[in-house]
Design a protein around this motif. Structure first.
Motif, PDB file in Angstrom:
ATOM      1  N   VAL A 141       3.895   4.832  -5.140  1.00  0.00           N
ATOM      2  CA  VAL A 141       2.642   4.830  -4.379  1.00  0.00           C
ATOM      3  C   VAL A 141       2.414   3.466  -3.731  1.00  0.00           C
ATOM      4  CG1 VAL A 141       0.134   5.026  -4.588  1.00  0.00           C
ATOM      5  CG2 VAL A 141       1.618   6.653  -5.777  1.00  0.00           C
ATOM      6  N   ALA A 142       2.709   2.394  -4.457  1.00  0.00           N
ATOM      7  CA  ALA A 142       2.525   1.052  -3.892  1.00  0.00           C
ATOM      8  C   ALA A 142       3.439   0.804  -2.707  1.00  0.00           C
ATOM      9  CB  ALA A 142       2.770  -0.002  -4.976  1.00  0.00           C
ATOM     10  N   ALA A 143       4.582   1.484  -2.655  1.00  0.00           N
ATOM     11  CA  ALA A 143       5.505   1.310  -1.537  1.00  0.00           C
ATOM     12  C   ALA A 143       5.070   2.072  -0.294  1.00  0.00           C
ATOM     13  CB  ALA A 143       6.908   1.766  -1.941  1.00  0.00           C
ATOM     14  N   LEU A 144       4.052   2.957  -0.431  1.00  0.00           N
ATOM     15  CA  LEU A 144       3.663   3.807   0.696  1.00  0.00           C
ATOM     16  C   LEU A 144       2.251   3.553   1.207  1.00  0.00           C
ATOM     17  CD1 LEU A 144       5.123   7.241  -0.527  1.00  0.00           C
ATOM     18  CD2 LEU A 144       6.159   5.602   1.044  1.00  0.00           C
ATOM     19  N   TRP A 149      -5.420   0.503  -2.241  1.00  0.00           N
ATOM     20  CA  TRP A 149      -5.343   1.819  -2.885  1.00  0.00           C
ATOM     21  C   TRP A 149      -4.317   1.845  -4.003  1.00  0.00           C
ATOM     22  CZ3 TRP A 149      -9.468   4.217  -1.740  1.00  0.00           C
ATOM     23  CH2 TRP A 149     -10.023   4.148  -0.461  1.00  0.00           C
ATOM     24  N   SER A 150      -3.225   1.128  -3.832  1.00  0.00           N
ATOM     25  CA  SER A 150      -2.237   1.112  -4.916  1.00  0.00           C
ATOM     26  C   SER A 150      -2.771   0.388  -6.144  1.00  0.00           C
ATOM     27  CB  SER A 150      -0.943   0.454  -4.438  1.00  0.00           C
ATOM     28  OG  SER A 150      -1.163  -0.898  -4.066  1.00  0.00           O
ATOM     29  N   VAL A 151      -3.603  -0.637  -5.950  1.00  0.00           N
ATOM     30  CA  VAL A 151      -4.222  -1.317  -7.107  1.00  0.00           C
ATOM     31  C   VAL A 151      -5.140  -0.361  -7.845  1.00  0.00           C
ATOM     32  CG1 VAL A 151      -5.860  -3.116  -7.733  1.00  0.00           C
ATOM     33  CG2 VAL A 151      -4.003  -3.641  -6.170  1.00  0.00           C
ATOM     34  N   VAL A 152      -5.926   0.420  -7.082  1.00  0.00           N
ATOM     35  CA  VAL A 152      -6.814   1.398  -7.719  1.00  0.00           C
ATOM     36  C   VAL A 152      -6.010   2.393  -8.547  1.00  0.00           C
ATOM     37  CG1 VAL A 152      -8.424   3.290  -7.265  1.00  0.00           C
ATOM     38  CG2 VAL A 152      -8.613   1.146  -5.977  1.00  0.00           C
ATOM     39  N   THR A 186       1.798  -1.724 -20.135  1.00  0.00           N
ATOM     40  CA  THR A 186       0.949  -2.417 -19.172  1.00  0.00           C
ATOM     41  C   THR A 186       1.777  -3.368 -18.307  1.00  0.00           C
ATOM     42  OG1 THR A 186      -0.930  -2.284 -20.697  1.00  0.00           O
ATOM     43  CG2 THR A 186      -1.063  -3.893 -18.892  1.00  0.00           C
ATOM     44  N   ALA A 187       2.675  -4.111 -18.953  1.00  0.00           N
ATOM     45  CA  ALA A 187       3.560  -4.998 -18.193  1.00  0.00           C
ATOM     46  C   ALA A 187       4.463  -4.189 -17.259  1.00  0.00           C
ATOM     47  CB  ALA A 187       4.405  -5.842 -19.136  1.00  0.00           C
ATOM     48  N   GLY A 188       4.892  -3.018 -17.721  1.00  0.00           N
ATOM     49  CA  GLY A 188       5.725  -2.166 -16.868  1.00  0.00           C
ATOM     50  C   GLY A 188       4.959  -1.676 -15.644  1.00  0.00           C
ATOM     51  N   LEU A 189       3.666  -1.318 -15.819  1.00  0.00           N
ATOM     52  CA  LEU A 189       2.857  -0.913 -14.673  1.00  0.00           C
ATOM     53  C   LEU A 189       2.727  -2.048 -13.659  1.00  0.00           C
ATOM     54  CD1 LEU A 189      -0.029   1.101 -16.406  1.00  0.00           C
ATOM     55  CD2 LEU A 189       1.814   2.017 -14.984  1.00  0.00           C
ATOM     56  N   ALA A 190       2.496  -3.262 -14.154  1.00  0.00           N
ATOM     57  CA  ALA A 190       2.395  -4.407 -13.247  1.00  0.00           C
ATOM     58  C   ALA A 190       3.710  -4.643 -12.506  1.00  0.00           C
ATOM     59  CB  ALA A 190       1.989  -5.659 -14.027  1.00  0.00           C
ATOM     60  N   LEU A 191       4.826  -4.537 -13.227  1.00  0.00           N
ATOM     61  CA  LEU A 191       6.124  -4.726 -12.594  1.00  0.00           C
ATOM     62  C   LEU A 191       6.401  -3.638 -11.558  1.00  0.00           C
ATOM     63  CD1 LEU A 191       8.783  -6.270 -12.440  1.00  0.00           C
ATOM     64  CD2 LEU A 191       9.654  -4.821 -14.299  1.00  0.00           C
ATOM     65  N   GLY A 192       6.095  -2.385 -11.892  1.00  0.00           N
ATOM     66  CA  GLY A 192       6.301  -1.299 -10.930  1.00  0.00           C
ATOM     67  C   GLY A 192       5.459  -1.490  -9.680  1.00  0.00           C
ATOM     68  N   TRP A 193       4.206  -1.934  -9.870  1.00  0.00           N
ATOM     69  CA  TRP A 193       3.342  -2.173  -8.698  1.00  0.00           C
ATOM     70  C   TRP A 193       3.899  -3.297  -7.829  1.00  0.00           C
ATOM     71  CZ3 TRP A 193       0.413  -6.434  -7.180  1.00  0.00           C
ATOM     72  CH2 TRP A 193      -0.478  -6.204  -6.136  1.00  0.00           C
ATOM     73  N   MET A 194       4.388  -4.365  -8.451  1.00  0.00           N
ATOM     74  CA  MET A 194       4.946  -5.483  -7.680  1.00  0.00           C
ATOM     75  C   MET A 194       6.178  -5.049  -6.894  1.00  0.00           C
ATOM     76  SD  MET A 194       4.532  -8.604 -10.402  1.00  0.00           S
ATOM     77  CE  MET A 194       5.515  -9.680  -9.378  1.00  0.00           C
ATOM     78  N   MET A 198       6.521  -5.129  -2.808  1.00  0.00           N
ATOM     79  CA  MET A 198       7.609  -5.827  -2.127  1.00  0.00           C
ATOM     80  C   MET A 198       8.354  -4.886  -1.175  1.00  0.00           C
ATOM     81  SD  MET A 198       9.258  -8.510  -4.853  1.00  0.00           S
ATOM     82  CE  MET A 198       9.559  -7.290  -6.129  1.00  0.00           C
ATOM     83  N   LEU A 199       8.559  -3.638  -1.581  1.00  0.00           N
ATOM     84  CA  LEU A 199       9.202  -2.674  -0.694  1.00  0.00           C
ATOM     85  C   LEU A 199       8.342  -2.405   0.536  1.00  0.00           C
ATOM     86  CD1 LEU A 199      10.636  -0.063  -3.233  1.00  0.00           C
ATOM     87  CD2 LEU A 199      11.927  -1.668  -1.823  1.00  0.00           C
ATOM     88  N   ARG A 200       7.031  -2.351   0.341  1.00  0.00           N
ATOM     89  CA  ARG A 200       6.143  -2.120   1.489  1.00  0.00           C
ATOM     90  C   ARG A 200       6.187  -3.296   2.453  1.00  0.00           C
ATOM     91  NH1 ARG A 200       2.176   0.796   3.608  1.00  0.00           N
ATOM     92  NH2 ARG A 200       0.482  -0.307   4.681  1.00  0.00           N
TER      93      ARG A 200
END
Length: 443
Positions: A141-144, A149-152, A186-194, A198-200
């Motif tokens: 979702v963060a990549a799109l 919105w991805s933070v939410v 929680t750390a995994g969620l932060a890493l996935g969002w980052m 970066m892809l976006r």
């Protein structure tokens, strides 16, 4: 322009005019069943995400693996069918989108991740793999979608894990079964969002680079067209001016002196220059051809003598003086000096054919200076023209770091071109900081 707005929004390419009738869906399903690999690759290539198909396929396969592992971890809950429903949703999502020929909406992807994770967490196990569905979905979702919105969505995913952890703490799922490793998830969620952000950004910069390349290509094409236009203009102006002088001489020889030999000689010179002009025009226009060619060498500073000889042979009164080492002049500067001299003398033939022209070429260790001056007939205006001759000469000079001074001078007209020769001096030319009056006094 904000490049993020230029990025195609998800779903814009495929869901603009979706066809939902039973016949079209059945036809797509049969095509997918006969050759799923080709249909799937064609579907991925048509997605408006600008991500490699391998990345999209890898993400879907990773999600499928996580779902299968999470289902296997819950073997003690069988014959309960909840894990099977969850893994079926993960496995069938991409093929269904492919058969329906629509782009996966980010909201649907986010909702699917939350629902599937909730189904798995309703049957908790130790060292659970199910939260990795949320981690991977947060990255997708963060990549799109934009960051706000991805933070939410990342916070919603974290809230879901915290809710199930709190429920497990009060023992709603029974003893010895609770969600472990909330800090790690929680750390995994932060890493996935980052990773998704970066892809976006990579996608955004890709569009910026594409736009920059298009702008640079357009500018290069415009500059090439202007350069070819200058070359054609210089060739035509020079050749036609001298040809007309020869024709005028032939007419005078026939009308006044009845001298056939002089007229024939003038006509032969006009024919020779006309053929030379045609060859130059063909060579210049040939630059537009993409096929490789071997054009004739461009004229240089050593050809100025021949240029002046052509004008003199055509009847123009030209007095030429040159000094300095011509070998110190580069090919680019030599071509510019030749073209400026050619255009200036062609203007003399056009506007003041009965005047006297003076050409002076001075080359020293620092600069190369070409000065063309001519007298003007009484009553002739000294205003500058609006054609492309003067602008073309000025562009030639500026492109090589030189200066061009044109205008009335004493009883005539002057063109003065000055180019730097010493690389260490850059564009620090003699007389750059002087006024036009001071330059005239120097002359």
């Amino acid at each position: 322009m904000d490049v993020t707005h230029a990025i195609p929004s998800p779903g814009s390419a495929r869901s603009a005019n979706p066809t939902w009738d039973i016949g079209s869906i059945r036809k797509r399903w049969l095509e997918f069943w006969r050759n799923p690999r080709a249909q799937f690759r064609g579907y991925l290539a048509g997605l408006p995400f600008d991500y490699p198909p391998a990345l999209i396929t890898g993400s879907w396969l990773a999600m499928a693996v996580i779902g299968i592992v999470s289902t296997i971890q819950r073997h003690n809950y069988f014959p309960n069918a909840l894990p099977l429903l969850a893994v079926l949703a993960l496995l069938c999502s991409m093929p269904v989108f492919c058969v329906l020929a629509i782009t996966p909406p980010p909201l649907a992807m986010a909702s699917c991740g939350v629902v599937v994770t909730a189904i798995f967490l309703m049957q908790p196990v130790q060292s659970d793999f199910a939260p990795f569905v949320l981690i991977l979905t947060v990255g997708e979702v963060a990549a799109l979608v934009p960051k706000r919105w991805s933070v939410v969505y990342a916070l919603v995913a974290l809230g879901e894990l915290m809710i199930f952890d709190a429920l497990d703490r009060v023992g709603w799922s029974g003893p010895n079964t609770r969600l472990e490793g909330l800090q790690m998830y929680t750390a995994g969620l932060a890493l996935g969002w980052m990773v998704g952000v970066m892809l976006r950004y990579q996608r955004k910069f890709l569009h910026q680079e594409r736009e920059s390349q298009e702008i640079r290509a357009a500018r290069a094409a415009d500059e090439e067209r202007r350069r070819i236009a200058r070359e054609v203009h210089d060739v035509i102006a020079h050749s036609l001016s001298i040809t007309l002088l020869h024709l005028t001489g032939a007419r005078h020889a026939l009308q006044t002196d009845r001298d056939v030999e002089d007229a024939i000689e003038a006509l032969e010179d006009a024919e020779r220059l006309g053929r030379q002009a045609m060859a130059d025009i063909r060579r210049t226009i040939g630059l537009l051809d993409r096929s490789p060619s071997k054009p004739a060498p461009e004229p240089g500073i050593a050809d100025i003598d021949g240029l002046i000889a052509d004008f003199v042979g055509a009847g123009l009164d030209v007095r030429y003086t040159g000094s300095g080492d011509l070998g110190a002049v580069s090919a680019a500067v030599g071509l510019a000096l030749y073209r400026i001299g050619q255009e200036s003398l062609a203007n003399v033939c056009k506007h003041a054919p009965d005047s006297t022209a003076r050409v002076r070429l001075e080359v020293d260790s620092a600069t190369a200076i070409l000065t063309i001056g001519n007298t003007l007939p009484a009553g002739m205006p000294t205003t500058r023209g609006s054609g492309m001759g003067l602008s073309g000469m000025r562009q030639r000079a500026e492109l090589l770091g030189g200066i061009l001074v044109t205008g009335p001078y004493d009883d005539g007209w002057m063109v003065r071109a000055e180019f730097p020769l010493a690389a260490e001096r850059g564009c620090a030319l003699t007389g750059v900081g002087k006024s036009r009056t001071e330059r005239r006094e120097d002359e």
